[in-house]
Design an enzyme around this catalytic site. Structure first.
Site, PDB file in Angstrom:
ATOM      1  N   SER A 139       0.830  -1.183   0.000  1.00  0.00           N
ATOM      2  CA  SER A 139       0.000   0.000   0.000  1.00  0.00           C
ATOM      3  C   SER A 139       0.879   1.252   0.000  1.00  0.00           C
ATOM      4  CB  SER A 139      -0.963  -0.055   1.198  1.00  0.00           C
ATOM      5  OG  SER A 139      -2.028   0.843   1.059  1.00  0.00           O
ATOM      6  N   GLU A 221      -1.068  14.461 -14.409  1.00  0.00           N
ATOM      7  CA  GLU A 221      -1.271  13.012 -14.482  1.00  0.00           C
ATOM      8  C   GLU A 221      -1.432  12.368 -13.103  1.00  0.00           C
ATOM      9  OE1 GLU A 221       2.245  12.108 -16.950  1.00  0.00           O
ATOM     10  OE2 GLU A 221       0.798  11.523 -18.507  1.00  0.00           O
ATOM     11  N   ASP A 244      -9.330  -6.393  -4.706  1.00  0.00           N
ATOM     12  CA  ASP A 244      -8.879  -5.251  -3.917  1.00  0.00           C
ATOM     13  C   ASP A 244      -9.839  -4.077  -4.125  1.00  0.00           C
ATOM     14  OD1 ASP A 244      -7.560  -3.059  -2.772  1.00  0.00           O
ATOM     15  OD2 ASP A 244      -5.584  -3.772  -3.379  1.00  0.00           O
ATOM     16  N   HIS A 272      -7.178  -6.181  -0.385  1.00  0.00           N
ATOM     17  CA  HIS A 272      -6.050  -5.276  -0.162  1.00  0.00           C
ATOM     18  C   HIS A 272      -5.005  -5.902   0.770  1.00  0.00           C
ATOM     19  CE1 HIS A 272      -4.154  -1.433  -0.640  1.00  0.00           C
ATOM     20  NE2 HIS A 272      -4.128  -1.208   0.665  1.00  0.00           N
TER      21      HIS A 272
END
Length: 291
Positions: A139, A221, A244, A272
């Site tokens: 993460s 972006e 996830d 996750h």
């Protein structure tokens, strides 16, 4: 709200809080020999703060484990500290500044907080005497690992990342807003973090994190570290849980495309926190890749 019924992100948000229940691994009682006398739990001065880490194993291959938002070595990597091969690897799980037992200081989020974590992590390993090491980043810790691999290439042997993204989209931002209010989190997730931090610190820090991660959405972006991906030289394994709810599949595909020579491993039932729920499978995958 009119689009919520049809938008894929909205469907994920409805499922979001349930999978978060597996975010924290709460270890069951184990015999004392599970860790043995070889475990070190300590703090060391690094870059003006005292960083907490856990260390176990005697292998020549050092591995640094980087936790997610509000995470620590104990909450995020207990199955890895317990079960990864200690003769082959020396495992180090750290608490980034402001998280876990690396307090004070309280956690804050300047624009460069990922870069700050990257430097702290590398300097911690240097302080502990490691000249080269591999990375396991989950993460937010996966984002930090990507930055480390790109900016400190001479230190990194191999890297495994999962649940990580290198940029932020509008869809991501909607997902983050779904976890801002920690009172809506599942009890199995919320209670261990409340015990670690106290409710006020936990809630305040999560709220600040959502603001901090959303700021990247306004950059060109949505850039967090996407510009650094072509600089990564180490062998890289990207693991992605197909279920996830926090990090959509397109982020894993983007990493695969832009990190040269990387590999993608999909876990069909993975969410996750796939390394916690499917710890045995994940640990075998990591050991096979690192050796």
């Amino acid at each position: 709200m009119a689009n919520a019924a049809v938008h894929p992100a909205a469907r994920r948000l409805r499922l979001l809080l349930s999978p978060l229940k597996s975010r924290i691994y709460v270890p069951q009682a184990e015999p004392a020999a599970t860790f043995g006398t070889a475990v070190t739990s300590a703090k060391v001065a690094v870059n003006g703060v005292h960083l907490h880490y856990q260390r176990v194993g005697e292998g020549e291959h050092a591995v640094l484990m980087l936790p997610g938002m509000l995470g620590s070595g104990t909450t995020d990597f207990t199955p890895q500290l317990q079960s990864l091969n200690r003769k082959r690897f020396t495992l180090v799980a750290w608490d980034p500044r402001g998280y876990g037992m690396s307090r004070p200081p309280d956690r804050d989020y300047p624009r460069d907080f990922f870069e700050r974590d990257a430097k702290d992590a590398v300097d911690l390993m240097k302080t502990l005497g490691f000249k080269q090491f591999s990375l396991l980043g989950w993460s937010d810790g996966g984002i930090t690992a990507l930055i480390i691999a790109a900016t400190f290439p001479s230190y990194i042997r191999k890297m495994v990342v999962w649940g990580a993204n290198s940029y932020v989209t509008e869809e991501d931002s909607r997902i983050y807003e779904g976890i801002r209010d920690v009172s809506n989190w599942g009890e199995k997730t919320r209670k261990p973090l409340e015990a670690l931090y106290g409710y006020d610190y936990f809630a305040k820090t999560c709220d600040k994190w959502v603001d901090a991660i959303n700021q990247f959405k306004h950059l060109p972006e949505g850039n967090i570290c996407r510009h650094l991906l072509p600089q990564i030289q180490c062998p890289t394994l990207i693991v992605h849980g197909e279920k996830d709810p926090l990090v959509p599949r397109f982020h894993a595909d983007f990493l695969l495309k832009h990190v040269k020579g990387s590999r993608l491993h999909l876990m069909p039932e993975g969410r996750h926190s796939l390394h916690l729920r499917f710890a045995d499978e994940f640990n075998r995958l990591v050991e096979d890749f690192l050796q």
